[in-house]
Design a protein around this motif. Structure first.
Motif: not given
Lengths: 227, 202
Positions: A72-73, A76, B68, B89, B93, B137, B141, B143
């Protein structure tokens, strides 16, 4: 900056495993007192091995715990190296915090040591143990397997004749070399040089394993084109 | 509408079993696509391939914009609070701490979870609340493409409706949304449906 954010969050995660941290912090103490009375010179080396084992174990668990979050990171916006470097920095910080009380213990409990060399062994142990545990977690994602390998390595490090070739292939052999300089006043600086050279090679190997395994696991797949 | 996600002729095999056989998928800006199918038919695998987290045996994926992803399980850190997740997170971004925290809390409130800012570490959250964190999450940002793998597991009925409200808000904002689901009754909520059930068992 992103690396520091990863490091900060990794320190927070590790510091919240209080029960485990207390047990891990006390383990080197047991190692220390196991040889304190009858062979105090060995207690210096044993406490270093205890810290090495403790920090490697913490790194193993931290590396495994991060596996679910890291993809996930990456999506991101983190680069792979930011993830493992951040975690490594956190473990180094935790390791130094763990090692400092043990340095003070040896500084005031043991006489006639070269204390600078004792501090050097502790710092180098912390430097090597963190990437060792992270590299293990990358190669052996199941914690039980990783723990068994760590146990085997530390047990062999204690039992093998340190002058033999096999002992030199183990990751914490440098602690014996630098430890000899710290304890025996007739030992020359060549022990420190050999110890540091061993630690540098060991660190480079673990770092390479960590970087390559993380790079493969978190790589950008070739089938995906982002416009 | 602008094409945001295009997966072309995706094939994936596990051993001798082919789970995806030449699957095509197209999602445009402002479109919600639901992926359905029986257990083991490759829904999650297709999503992971679209996210670049798994490789297909053949085929390719083209994404226009940022991705995302909300996994079915995991995707959160047990010993971090929701606010710390938002910061972590969000930093990826390029968002500041304050902005990431406020965006995360606002998105959580939209899912009927007003106490995200005061919540403790995620291992103490209920399964449904942790899944809300997972979903928040994925959207941090802003997405352009959202890949959601059965994100509503553990949601109560109210949260489930809030989830679809959130999906429609994303659609209205011009985002492409892909939702893996097994709830056939909800297909009317999506613009397009991709059924991965093999023809032999339909």
């Amino acid at each position: 900056m992103k690396t520091l954010t990863v490091a900060e969050m990794a320190v927070r995660e590790i510091s919240r495993r209080r029960g485990v941290l207390i047990l891990l912090a006390l383990l080197p103490l047991a190692f220390y007192f196991s040889r304190r009375d009858e062979a105090y010179w060995q207690s210096v080396r044993f406490v270093c091995l205890g810290i090495g084992w403790t920090l490697s174990t913490a790194a193993l668990f931290a590396g495994n715990a991060a596996r679910g979050m890291e993809p996930r990171l990456r999506l991101s916006g983190y680069a792979t190296h930011q993830l493992y470097l951040g975690r490594l920095m956190a473990l180094w910080a935790v390791g130094l915090a763990l090692a400092t009380p043990y340095f003070l213990l040896m500084r005031f409990d043991l006489d006639n040591l070269r204390y600078g060399a004792v501090a050097l062994i502790l710092v180098v142990t912390v430097a090597v143990a963190a990437p060792f545990g992270l590299a293990l977690s990358a190669l052996l994602p199941r914690e039980l397997e990783g723990m068994l390998v760590l146990l085997t390595v530390v047990a062999m490090q204690m039992m093998l004749n340190p002058d033999g070739t096999a002992a030199r292939l183990l990751p914490f052999w440098f602690s014996r070399e630098i430890g000899q300089y710290a304890i025996e006043h007739d030992a020359g600086p060549e022990h420190v040089e050999r110890g540091l050279a061993h630690a540098a090679v060991t660190l480079a190997v673990f770092f390479a394993v960590l970087a390559v395994s993380a790079g493969v696991r978190l790589r950008r797949r070739s089938h995906l084109a982002t416009v | 509408m602008d094409l945001r996600l295009a997966a072309t002729k995706i094939t994936k095999r596990y051993g001798r079993t082919t789970v995806l056989d030449g699957v095509d998928l197209r999602v445009h800006a402002g479109e919600v696509l639901a992926i359905i199918g029986a257990n083991g038919c490759g829904k999650s695998t297709l999503l992971r391939i679209c996210a670049g987290l798994a490789s297909p045996d053949s085929g390719h994926v083209r994404v226009h914009g940022a991705l995302g992803y909300c996994p079915q399980q995991g995707g959160t850190a047990e010993f971090l609070t929701p606010d710390e997740h938002f910061v972590l997170v969000g930093a990826g971004r390029g968002e500041s701490r304050g902005r990431a925290r406020s965006a995360g809390r606002a998105a959580a409130a939209g899912l009927d979870w007003a106490g995200a800012g005061a919540a403790g570490i995620s291992r103490h959250l209920s399964g449904g609340t942790r899944q809300k964190l997972n979903l928040v999450l994925a959207g941090l940002g802003e997405p352009d493409v959202l890949l959601l793998d059965e994100p509503y597991q553990g949601f109560d009925n109210g949260s489930y409706l809030d989830f679809w409200q959130q999906v429609w808000r994303w659609r209205a904002a011009g985002k492409a949304v892909v939702v893996v689901t097994h709830l056939l009754s909800e297909l009317s909520r999506a613009d397009t449906v991709l059924d991965l059930t093999p023809r032999s068992v339909r």
